[in-house]
Enzyme design. Sequence first.
Site, PDB file in Angstrom:
ATOM      1  N   ASP A  98      -7.595  -8.116   6.743  1.00 34.94           N
ATOM      2  CA  ASP A  98      -6.459  -7.361   6.427  1.00 34.94           C
ATOM      3  C   ASP A  98      -5.457  -7.315   7.468  1.00 34.94           C
ATOM      4  OD1 ASP A  98      -5.070  -5.563   4.911  1.00 34.94           O
ATOM      5  OD2 ASP A  98      -6.033  -3.761   5.689  1.00 34.94           O
ATOM      6  N   ASP A 133       0.741  -1.305  -0.061  1.00 32.74           N
ATOM      7  CA  ASP A 133      -0.090   0.081   0.027  1.00 32.74           C
ATOM      8  C   ASP A 133       0.872   1.325  -0.107  1.00 32.74           C
ATOM      9  OD1 ASP A 133      -1.810   2.138   0.607  1.00 32.74           O
ATOM     10  OD2 ASP A 133      -2.852   0.853   2.087  1.00 32.74           O
TER      11      ASP A 133
END
Length: 125
Positions: free
Chosen positions: A112, A83
């Site tokens: 996650d 990310d």
Amino acid sequence: MSEAGNLALVQSFIDAWSSLDSERLVQFFAPDGVYHNMPIEPVQGHDGLRAFIGAFLANWTETKWEVLSVATSGRLVFVEWVDRSIAHGKTVALTCCGVFELEGGKIKVWRDYFDMETYRRAIVG
């Protein structure tokens, strides 16, 4: 939905993150969908998801996921990514792994996994 359809849905969800639009992201979830950011408690339902996602996106000005690997198994899609975001004015590169459980063309559960300390160090400096 087929594995290919599930994978396409998750890819669309990944692509949508760059919009930084919490309402758009929430629409990928089932009405009772769950987002479990593993370092903290899970959030369930559109209202909770909207508030939670909106809160952390409020401090982001950019994000893009660099997908490293993907696997599917029935209703499950596993994704490993970096990310790459700008949060609180700081550059963050956070390696993540997510498990998506899909049902009826929506995300039922998203787990996650990432290291919160890596994120914290990046934004605190």
